[in-house]
Structure formats: structure tokens, C-alpha cells
Design a protein around this motif. Structure first.
Motif, PDB file in Angstrom:
ATOM      1  N   ARG A 106       0.843  -1.192   0.000  1.00  0.00           N
ATOM      2  CA  ARG A 106       0.000   0.000   0.000  1.00  0.00           C
ATOM      3  C   ARG A 106       0.877   1.240   0.000  1.00  0.00           C
ATOM      4  O   ARG A 106       1.956   1.260   0.589  1.00  0.00           O
ATOM      5  CB  ARG A 106      -0.890   0.032   1.236  1.00  0.00           C
ATOM      6  N   ASP A 160      -6.082  -5.097   5.904  1.00  0.00           N
ATOM      7  CA  ASP A 160      -5.933  -4.251   7.095  1.00  0.00           C
ATOM      8  C   ASP A 160      -5.482  -5.090   8.290  1.00  0.00           C
ATOM      9  O   ASP A 160      -4.563  -4.719   9.018  1.00  0.00           O
ATOM     10  CB  ASP A 160      -7.259  -3.574   7.452  1.00  0.00           C
ATOM     11  N   ASP A 173      -8.630  -6.415  -4.889  1.00  0.00           N
ATOM     12  CA  ASP A 173     -10.079  -6.528  -4.776  1.00  0.00           C
ATOM     13  C   ASP A 173     -10.518  -5.845  -3.487  1.00  0.00           C
ATOM     14  O   ASP A 173     -10.021  -6.164  -2.394  1.00  0.00           O
ATOM     15  CB  ASP A 173     -10.442  -8.021  -4.762  1.00  0.00           C
ATOM     16  N   ALA A 174     -11.435  -4.903  -3.583  1.00  0.00           N
ATOM     17  CA  ALA A 174     -11.902  -4.160  -2.403  1.00  0.00           C
ATOM     18  C   ALA A 174     -12.504  -5.091  -1.350  1.00  0.00           C
ATOM     19  O   ALA A 174     -12.478  -4.766  -0.155  1.00  0.00           O
ATOM     20  CB  ALA A 174     -12.913  -3.098  -2.820  1.00  0.00           C
ATOM     21  N   THR A 220      -4.019   0.150  -2.760  1.00  0.00           N
ATOM     22  CA  THR A 220      -3.589  -1.194  -2.396  1.00  0.00           C
ATOM     23  C   THR A 220      -3.352  -1.987  -3.672  1.00  0.00           C
ATOM     24  O   THR A 220      -4.233  -2.071  -4.532  1.00  0.00           O
ATOM     25  CB  THR A 220      -4.657  -1.904  -1.543  1.00  0.00           C
ATOM     26  N   PRO A 274     -10.152   3.114   5.530  1.00  0.00           N
ATOM     27  CA  PRO A 274     -10.868   3.254   4.257  1.00  0.00           C
ATOM     28  C   PRO A 274     -10.133   4.075   3.200  1.00  0.00           C
ATOM     29  O   PRO A 274     -10.364   3.888   2.006  1.00  0.00           O
ATOM     30  CB  PRO A 274     -12.186   3.930   4.658  1.00  0.00           C
ATOM     31  N   ASP A 275      -9.236   4.944   3.604  1.00  0.00           N
ATOM     32  CA  ASP A 275      -8.554   5.814   2.637  1.00  0.00           C
ATOM     33  C   ASP A 275      -7.500   5.103   1.790  1.00  0.00           C
ATOM     34  O   ASP A 275      -7.042   5.662   0.799  1.00  0.00           O
ATOM     35  CB  ASP A 275      -7.890   6.995   3.349  1.00  0.00           C
ATOM     36  N   HIS A 323     -10.165  -5.877   1.537  1.00  0.00           N
ATOM     37  CA  HIS A 323      -9.638  -4.748   2.309  1.00  0.00           C
ATOM     38  C   HIS A 323      -9.510  -5.057   3.808  1.00  0.00           C
ATOM     39  O   HIS A 323      -8.466  -4.794   4.402  1.00  0.00           O
ATOM     40  CB  HIS A 323     -10.500  -3.499   2.093  1.00  0.00           C
ATOM     41  N   ASP A 324     -10.544  -5.604   4.406  1.00  0.00           N
ATOM     42  CA  ASP A 324     -10.494  -5.877   5.846  1.00  0.00           C
ATOM     43  C   ASP A 324      -9.415  -6.894   6.189  1.00  0.00           C
ATOM     44  O   ASP A 324      -8.712  -6.750   7.197  1.00  0.00           O
ATOM     45  CB  ASP A 324     -11.851  -6.356   6.358  1.00  0.00           C
ATOM     46  N   THR A 339      -7.854   1.972   0.385  1.00  0.00           N
ATOM     47  CA  THR A 339      -8.395   0.949  -0.510  1.00  0.00           C
ATOM     48  C   THR A 339      -7.901   1.151  -1.940  1.00  0.00           C
ATOM     49  O   THR A 339      -7.469   0.209  -2.604  1.00  0.00           O
ATOM     50  CB  THR A 339      -9.934   0.956  -0.473  1.00  0.00           C
ATOM     51  N   ALA A 340      -7.926   2.383  -2.416  1.00  0.00           N
ATOM     52  CA  ALA A 340      -7.551   2.675  -3.810  1.00  0.00           C
ATOM     53  C   ALA A 340      -6.048   2.616  -4.053  1.00  0.00           C
ATOM     54  O   ALA A 340      -5.615   2.631  -5.206  1.00  0.00           O
ATOM     55  CB  ALA A 340      -8.085   4.042  -4.216  1.00  0.00           C
TER      56      ALA A 340
END
Length: 125
Positions: A46, A90, A82-83, A117, A111-112, A86-87, A114-115
Motif C-alpha cells: 500500500r 488491514d 479486490d476491495a 492497495t 478506508p482511505d 480490504h479488511d 483501498t484505492a
């Protein structure tokens, strides 16, 4: 191509990863040191400072590069993650890097990011 179990273990356990992207002429840019996490059978990176971070812009534009960590030196393609993952990504960052403190880890979770990653996919050189 897929990562071998050994490559996943070695890169996933490495504290840092060196990443470089290929220029249009086929040469590598200088390597930049960043954090990397493993989630399942995938590796993710990221951009800690958003989409304007130089290494990230170049990786995204090129789509291909090279990574080095844990004794592994491999060509990769950079794919948007893939969004839905994300979790899990994280959680992997928290598990691996929380000891560095919330101010630092906070730059690569939430959340900021995600794009910004990228999934690292091994490729032929």
C-alpha cells in the motif's frame, strides 16, 4: 504464475520489501523500501501517502516491476486489489506492524487506502 509456499513465507515474514517498476525502455527504476503483507496466498503493498507517492504512481503506470524481500527476487505485475479483501489486508498490516505505533500504521490501514492497495502477482521476467 503463483507464488510458491516458500516465497510467500519468506516475503510475508520480511519486515520490508524493496519494490521497483519497469520503465518503458525495459530498465528498472531504483528500488524503494516499503512494507508488505501476506493475506492467504497473496501479497499486498500500500502507498502510505496516497496516490501521489512516487513509487505507487510509477508502479500503477507501468503495471510491472520487481520485488526483493526475504531472499526472494522476483518480477511481478501490480494489480489493483479486490476491495472485498480490504479488511483482511488491514488485519494483516495490524498483525505485522502495530508494534510501530498507531500514527505509522494508520498511514496504511483504513478506508482511505483501498484505492492505493496493490496485489503483487509473480510473473515471468
Amino acid at each position: 504464475m503463483a507464488w510458491t509456499t516458500d516465497e510467500l513465507d519468506r516475503i510475508g515474514a520480511a519486515e520490508e520489501l524493496e519494490v521497483s517498476s519497469y520503465r518503458a525502455d525495459g530498465t528498472l527504476r531504483p528500488f524503494v523500501t516499503i512494507w508488505v503483507v501476506r493475506s492467504g496466498d497473496d501479497l499486498f503493498v500500500r502507498s502510505a501517502y496516497g496516490p501521489r507517492n512516487g513509487w505507487f504512481r510509477r508502479a500503477e503506470a507501468s503495471g510491472r516491476g520487481r520485488v526483493r524481500a526475504g531472499g526472494v527476487d522476483k518480477d511481478v505485475t501490480f494489480e489493483p486489489a479486490d476491495a472485498a479483501l480490504h479488511d483482511a489486508v488491514d488485519a494483516a498490516y495490524h498483525a505485522k506492524y502495530d508494534r510501530h505505533g498507531p500514527a505509522i500504521v494508520g498511514t496504511v490501514v483504513g478506508p482511505d487506502v483501498t484505492a492505493v492497495t496493490l496485489r503483487l502477482v509473480p510473473s515471468e521476467g
